[in-house]
Design a protein around this motif. Structure first.
Motif, PDB file in Angstrom:
ATOM      1  N   ALA A  27       0.843  -1.193   0.000  1.00 10.00           N
ATOM      2  CA  ALA A  27       0.000   0.000   0.000  1.00 10.00           C
ATOM      3  C   ALA A  27       0.876   1.239   0.000  1.00 10.00           C
ATOM      4  O   ALA A  27       1.844   1.324   0.775  1.00 10.00           O
ATOM      5  N   ALA A  28       0.554   2.184  -0.896  1.00  9.79           N
ATOM      6  CA  ALA A  28       1.334   3.427  -0.978  1.00  9.79           C
ATOM      7  C   ALA A  28       0.430   4.609  -0.672  1.00  9.79           C
ATOM      8  O   ALA A  28      -0.647   4.740  -1.241  1.00  9.79           O
ATOM      9  N   ARG A  29       0.888   5.450   0.239  1.00 11.39           N
ATOM     10  CA  ARG A  29       0.139   6.665   0.569  1.00 11.39           C
ATOM     11  C   ARG A  29       1.060   7.847   0.311  1.00 11.39           C
ATOM     12  O   ARG A  29       1.980   8.122   1.066  1.00 11.39           O
ATOM     13  N   MET A  30       0.771   8.547  -0.783  1.00 12.66           N
ATOM     14  CA  MET A  30       1.629   9.638  -1.219  1.00 12.66           C
ATOM     15  C   MET A  30       1.185  10.962  -0.597  1.00 12.66           C
ATOM     16  O   MET A  30      -0.012  11.276  -0.583  1.00 12.66           O
ATOM     17  N   GLY A  31       2.128  11.734  -0.127  1.00  7.15           N
ATOM     18  CA  GLY A  31       1.807  13.030   0.441  1.00  7.15           C
ATOM     19  C   GLY A  31       1.331  14.002  -0.622  1.00  7.15           C
ATOM     20  O   GLY A  31       1.894  14.088  -1.721  1.00  7.15           O
ATOM     21  N   ASP A  32       0.242  14.721  -0.306  1.00  4.77           N
ATOM     22  CA  ASP A  32      -0.299  15.709  -1.246  1.00  4.77           C
ATOM     23  C   ASP A  32       0.643  16.905  -1.364  1.00  4.77           C
ATOM     24  O   ASP A  32       1.247  17.344  -0.392  1.00  4.77           O
ATOM     25  N   SER A  33       0.764  17.419  -2.567  1.00  6.41           N
ATOM     26  CA  SER A  33       1.565  18.626  -2.833  1.00  6.41           C
ATOM     27  C   SER A  33       2.994  18.482  -2.328  1.00  6.41           C
ATOM     28  O   SER A  33       3.606  19.437  -1.836  1.00  6.41           O
ATOM     29  N   LEU A  34       3.526  17.282  -2.426  1.00  2.00           N
ATOM     30  CA  LEU A  34       4.904  17.057  -1.988  1.00  2.00           C
ATOM     31  C   LEU A  34       5.869  17.738  -2.963  1.00  2.00           C
ATOM     32  O   LEU A  34       5.776  17.538  -4.178  1.00  2.00           O
ATOM     33  N   PRO A  35       6.782  18.590  -2.462  1.00  2.00           N
ATOM     34  CA  PRO A  35       7.696  19.283  -3.375  1.00  2.00           C
ATOM     35  C   PRO A  35       8.690  18.318  -4.008  1.00  2.00           C
ATOM     36  O   PRO A  35       8.911  17.212  -3.517  1.00  2.00           O
ATOM     37  N   GLU A  36       9.270  18.747  -5.086  1.00  2.00           N
ATOM     38  CA  GLU A  36      10.298  17.938  -5.717  1.00  2.00           C
ATOM     39  C   GLU A  36      11.535  17.875  -4.820  1.00  2.00           C
ATOM     40  O   GLU A  36      11.824  18.811  -4.079  1.00  2.00           O
ATOM     41  N   ALA A  37      12.219  16.761  -4.915  1.00  2.00           N
ATOM     42  CA  ALA A  37      13.477  16.610  -4.196  1.00  2.00           C
ATOM     43  C   ALA A  37      14.613  16.592  -5.206  1.00  2.00           C
ATOM     44  O   ALA A  37      14.399  16.358  -6.397  1.00  2.00           O
ATOM     45  N   MET A  38      15.819  16.860  -4.703  1.00  3.23           N
ATOM     46  CA  MET A  38      16.990  16.846  -5.576  1.00  3.23           C
ATOM     47  C   MET A  38      17.687  15.494  -5.443  1.00  3.23           C
ATOM     48  O   MET A  38      18.196  15.165  -4.375  1.00  3.23           O
ATOM     49  N   PHE A  39      17.709  14.709  -6.524  1.00  2.00           N
ATOM     50  CA  PHE A  39      18.373  13.408  -6.439  1.00  2.00           C
ATOM     51  C   PHE A  39      18.720  12.882  -7.816  1.00  2.00           C
ATOM     52  O   PHE A  39      18.214  13.357  -8.847  1.00  2.00           O
ATOM     53  N   ASP A  40      19.597  11.895  -7.808  1.00  2.00           N
ATOM     54  CA  ASP A  40      19.946  11.153  -9.011  1.00  2.00           C
ATOM     55  C   ASP A  40      18.900  10.052  -9.193  1.00  2.00           C
ATOM     56  O   ASP A  40      18.744   9.192  -8.325  1.00  2.00           O
ATOM     57  N   TYR A  41      18.194  10.081 -10.293  1.00  2.00           N
ATOM     58  CA  TYR A  41      17.053   9.181 -10.485  1.00  2.00           C
ATOM     59  C   TYR A  41      17.470   7.707 -10.377  1.00  2.00           C
ATOM     60  O   TYR A  41      16.859   6.928  -9.637  1.00  2.00           O
TER      61      TYR A  41
END
Length: 430
Positions: free
Chosen positions: A290-304
């Motif tokens: 089960a995945a619960r994604m946070g609403d309006s979560l900002p982008e993060a900086m990472f290597d995909y």
């Protein structure tokens, strides 16, 4: 001319007589007046300080003094006249000692009969001089006092320099010892890693040999069922070798990250789709994810690619431990993935399972290279790789686990705005 020749032979003879004396303070008398040389020698004939006498060296000019100060690097005191070859010969000699020779140890006492040419105040301010004496007012007692004061200062400075050299030497020796210890530890770690890689590869090779033996036996007897059984064993060995090889490649390749702004929610969605469609992890059909994604979560900086690998490791580990629990107890296995923004502004991902959990002894070693709780099913690379990836992003990887109740891993990555702010601060400071 007569004075100069007499003075030259005077200091030369004295130097020759004293050249081999040990335990003396070297004092250079620089003056173009031979009577000053004789009076100084007579006044200091019985001089001792801390059980050491004086070795008096004489120069009739600044040019002669330069030769002596170069020859005797351990000169303690210079009694220096100002006016000799020219009005500033003595002051230029003092400047030569300090600036050209970089000699900060020798104590320089100006002794002049013409103070108007070199006023005390301006000399002390503009030149690195340690004292000022007027010949007209100079008594034996004043000369004694001035020289003792200079010798004390010279002694303290040289003692401090010696102590500094000893400390520097000890520090360098300690640094070198620590470097060698670190090098030995690194070599030992590399050796251990190689042994563990060889051990893992040997176990996989034994499995492949077992599959080969079964298949060869089946071929001799034309037994198709036995061939399938042998092929199943061989496939397991091949899969484990793939895991080991990919893990080692992942461990070595994430040195130059291509960090860009990405959506963690999108990445997790892609990973879960890949797991469900291709069963990248172990069999997951009987595990609830089960995945619960946070609403309006900002982008993060990472290597995909790097973070994809890290999350895949955690999710697959969670699925595997749940499957172990299902197999052993028949209980349902669940994996929960949550994303949110924490109070410090980090984009966080929780990967939580209700599997077997991790004991305290294992918790101490869980991130060590080649340490595994999966026994023959694991190679001990996944969590080491995951931790390395997250920390190279400036993030953190936390773990909370209880034996028998499950485990929660938390990844925290800097978000785009936060990283930009840090870059702005560095650029501003630069």
């Amino acid at each position: 001319m007569e004075k100069k020749e007499e003075s030259y032979s005077f200091y030369e003879e004295d130097e020759q007589q004293s050249a081999h004396q040990a335990g003396v303070w070297k004092v250079l008398i620089v003056d173009d007046d031979v009577e000053v040389h004789r009076a100084t020698k007579s006044s200091l004939a019985e001089f001792t300080f801390q059980g050491r006498g004086l070795m008096l060296l004489f120069a009739a000019s600044a040019a002669e003094a330069r030769k002596l100060i170069v020859k005797h690097g351990d000169m303690a005191v210079v009694l220096l006249d100002v006016v000799m070859e020219d009005d500033l010969a003595g002051l230029n000699f003092a400047k030569y000692v300090r600036e050209d020779l970089k000699n900060r140890f020798v104590r320089i006492l100006l002794r002049t009969g013409q103070p108007g040419i070199a006023p005390e105040k301006s000399v002390i301010v503009n030149y690195d001089i340690n004292g000022f004496l007027e010949k007209s007012d100079l008594t034996v007692q004043k000369l004694y006092t001035a020289i003792i004061t200079c010798l004390r200062s010279y002694r303290d400075i040289t003692d401090l320099e010696t102590a500094n050299i000893v400390l520097k030497t000890e520090f360098e020796m300690r640094i070198e010892a620590e470097r060698k210890m670190a090098e030995q530890a690194q070599q030992a770690a590399i050796g251990l890693a190689i042994l563990q890689i060889i051990h893992g590869a040997k176990n996989i090779l034994n499995a492949l040999k077992g599959g080969k033996y079964i298949i060869e036996s089946a071929l001799k007897n034309d037994n198709l069922d036995l061939i399938k059984k042998g092929w199943d064993v061989t496939k397991i060995g091949i899969a484990r070798m793939e895991d080991l090889t990919c893990g080692l490649l992942d461990l070595s390749r994430f040195n130059r990250l291509e960090i860009k702004p990405y959506s963690i929610n999108t990445l997790i969605g892609e990973i879960l789709d890949a797991c469900r469609n291709s069963q990248t992890c172990s069999e997951i059909n009987d595990i609830e994810i089960a995945a619960r994604m946070g609403d309006s979560l900002p982008e993060a900086m990472f290597d995909y690619k790097a973070v994809h690998t890290a999350l895949m490791n955690l999710i697959c580990n969670a699925v595997d431990t749940c499957r172990d629990k299902v197999y052993n107890s028949g209980a349902s296995g669940k994996v929960a993935i949550n994303t949110y923004l924490d109070v410090n502004g980090y984009v966080c991902i929780d990967v939580e399972d209700n599997g077997c959990g991790i004991g305290q002894d294992d918790m101490k070693n869980i991130f060590k290279l080649f340490y595994t709780t999966k026994h023959s099913k694991g190679n001990g690379l996944g969590l080491s790789i995951t931790k390395k990836i997250i920390e190279e992003h400036g993030g953190r990887l936390d773990i909370d686990s209880e034996l028998g109740r499950g485990t929660k891993f938390t990844i925290a990555l800097p978000q785009r705005q936060q990283l930009n702010n840090n870059e702005q601060k560095e650029n501003h400071n630069g």
